[in-house]
Design a protein around this motif. Structure first.
Motif, PDB file in Angstrom:
ATOM      1  N   GLU A  17       0.830  -1.204   0.000  1.00 48.05           N
ATOM      2  CA  GLU A  17       0.000   0.000   0.000  1.00 48.05           C
ATOM      3  C   GLU A  17       0.863   1.253   0.000  1.00 48.05           C
ATOM      4  O   GLU A  17       0.589   2.209  -0.710  1.00 48.05           O
ATOM      5  CB  GLU A  17      -0.929   0.001   1.213  1.00 48.05           C
ATOM      6  N   GLN A  18       1.912   1.257   0.795  1.00 47.49           N
ATOM      7  CA  GLN A  18       2.791   2.412   0.843  1.00 47.49           C
ATOM      8  C   GLN A  18       3.563   2.580  -0.460  1.00 47.49           C
ATOM      9  O   GLN A  18       3.848   3.704  -0.889  1.00 47.49           O
ATOM     10  CB  GLN A  18       3.757   2.297   2.020  1.00 47.49           C
ATOM     11  N   ALA A  19       3.920   1.482  -1.116  1.00 50.39           N
ATOM     12  CA  ALA A  19       4.634   1.564  -2.388  1.00 50.39           C
ATOM     13  C   ALA A  19       3.748   2.141  -3.479  1.00 50.39           C
ATOM     14  O   ALA A  19       4.231   2.807  -4.390  1.00 50.39           O
ATOM     15  CB  ALA A  19       5.142   0.184  -2.785  1.00 50.39           C
ATOM     16  N   ASP A  20       2.450   1.886  -3.395  1.00 51.54           N
ATOM     17  CA  ASP A  20       1.515   2.401  -4.396  1.00 51.54           C
ATOM     18  C   ASP A  20       1.168   3.866  -4.180  1.00 51.54           C
ATOM     19  O   ASP A  20       0.670   4.523  -5.094  1.00 51.54           O
ATOM     20  CB  ASP A  20       0.223   1.576  -4.397  1.00 51.54           C
ATOM     21  N   MET A  21       1.433   4.387  -2.997  1.00 54.29           N
ATOM     22  CA  MET A  21       1.091   5.773  -2.698  1.00 54.29           C
ATOM     23  C   MET A  21       1.995   6.731  -3.467  1.00 54.29           C
ATOM     24  O   MET A  21       3.135   6.416  -3.783  1.00 54.29           O
ATOM     25  CB  MET A  21       1.224   6.049  -1.198  1.00 54.29           C
ATOM     26  N   GLN A  22       1.458   7.890  -3.775  1.00 51.96           N
ATOM     27  CA  GLN A  22       2.230   8.931  -4.448  1.00 51.96           C
ATOM     28  C   GLN A  22       3.227   9.532  -3.470  1.00 51.96           C
ATOM     29  O   GLN A  22       2.859   9.934  -2.376  1.00 51.96           O
ATOM     30  CB  GLN A  22       1.280  10.019  -4.971  1.00 51.96           C
ATOM     31  N   GLY A  23       4.484   9.603  -3.858  1.00 54.52           N
ATOM     32  CA  GLY A  23       5.514  10.155  -2.995  1.00 54.52           C
ATOM     33  C   GLY A  23       5.521  11.672  -3.023  1.00 54.52           C
ATOM     34  O   GLY A  23       4.984  12.304  -3.936  1.00 54.52           O
ATOM     35  N   ALA A  24       6.121  12.257  -2.015  1.00 53.00           N
ATOM     36  CA  ALA A  24       6.232  13.711  -1.958  1.00 53.00           C
ATOM     37  C   ALA A  24       7.283  14.188  -2.955  1.00 53.00           C
ATOM     38  O   ALA A  24       8.219  13.464  -3.286  1.00 53.00           O
ATOM     39  CB  ALA A  24       6.613  14.137  -0.544  1.00 53.00           C
ATOM     40  N   SER A  25       7.135  15.395  -3.420  1.00 53.26           N
ATOM     41  CA  SER A  25       8.104  15.937  -4.358  1.00 53.26           C
ATOM     42  C   SER A  25       9.410  16.250  -3.634  1.00 53.26           C
ATOM     43  O   SER A  25       9.484  16.304  -2.409  1.00 53.26           O
ATOM     44  CB  SER A  25       7.555  17.212  -4.995  1.00 53.26           C
ATOM     45  N   PHE A  26      10.444  16.461  -4.415  1.00 51.19           N
ATOM     46  CA  PHE A  26      11.757  16.752  -3.851  1.00 51.19           C
ATOM     47  C   PHE A  26      11.724  18.023  -3.012  1.00 51.19           C
ATOM     48  O   PHE A  26      12.271  18.072  -1.907  1.00 51.19           O
ATOM     49  CB  PHE A  26      12.797  16.892  -4.971  1.00 51.19           C
ATOM     50  N   LEU A  27      11.071  19.049  -3.531  1.00 54.41           N
ATOM     51  CA  LEU A  27      11.021  20.315  -2.797  1.00 54.41           C
ATOM     52  C   LEU A  27      10.245  20.172  -1.492  1.00 54.41           C
ATOM     53  O   LEU A  27      10.622  20.759  -0.475  1.00 54.41           O
ATOM     54  CB  LEU A  27      10.397  21.409  -3.667  1.00 54.41           C
ATOM     55  N   ARG A  28       9.173  19.390  -1.525  1.00 52.96           N
ATOM     56  CA  ARG A  28       8.390  19.178  -0.303  1.00 52.96           C
ATOM     57  C   ARG A  28       9.212  18.424   0.738  1.00 52.96           C
ATOM     58  O   ARG A  28       9.185  18.754   1.921  1.00 52.96           O
ATOM     59  CB  ARG A  28       7.103  18.414  -0.641  1.00 52.96           C
ATOM     60  N   GLU A  29       9.946  17.405   0.292  1.00 54.71           N
ATOM     61  CA  GLU A  29      10.789  16.657   1.217  1.00 54.71           C
ATOM     62  C   GLU A  29      11.905  17.534   1.782  1.00 54.71           C
ATOM     63  O   GLU A  29      12.236  17.447   2.965  1.00 54.71           O
ATOM     64  CB  GLU A  29      11.389  15.442   0.526  1.00 54.71           C
ATOM     65  N   LEU A  30      12.476  18.399   0.939  1.00 52.76           N
ATOM     66  CA  LEU A  30      13.520  19.304   1.401  1.00 52.76           C
ATOM     67  C   LEU A  30      12.983  20.282   2.443  1.00 52.76           C
ATOM     68  O   LEU A  30      13.608  20.511   3.481  1.00 52.76           O
ATOM     69  CB  LEU A  30      14.119  20.063   0.222  1.00 52.76           C
ATOM     70  N   LEU A  31      11.800  20.826   2.187  1.00 58.17           N
ATOM     71  CA  LEU A  31      11.183  21.745   3.141  1.00 58.17           C
ATOM     72  C   LEU A  31      10.865  21.044   4.451  1.00 58.17           C
ATOM     73  O   LEU A  31      11.096  21.585   5.538  1.00 58.17           O
ATOM     74  CB  LEU A  31       9.918  22.359   2.538  1.00 58.17           C
TER      75      LEU A  31
END
Length: 72
Positions: A17-31
């Protein structure tokens, strides 16, 4: 099913389920990293890198190049 098999099956389903989820963007993860770890000293470095990147893009792909070169 015993408890161990059931637990393993649930963890596999959770992983899928977690693998199918949409990941956060690079900028969101950086923030999130900057806010969570209180690394506010990274902000000016990132801003300067972004400004230099924009300047490089403008100088190579536009008619503004002679004016930007005059600044330096």
């Amino acid at each position: 099913m015993d408890k161990k098999t059931k637990k393993t099956e649930n963890s596999r389903n959770s992983f899928a389920e977690q693998a199918d989820m949409q990941g956060a963007s690079f900028l969101r993860e950086l923030l999130d990293f900057i806010c969570h770890n209180k690394k506010w000293w990274l902000t000016p470095i990132i801003v300067i890198l972004l400004l230099v990147s924009i300047l490089v893009i403008l100088t190579t792909h536009s008619a503004l190049a002679p004016f930007i070169y005059a600044i330096f």
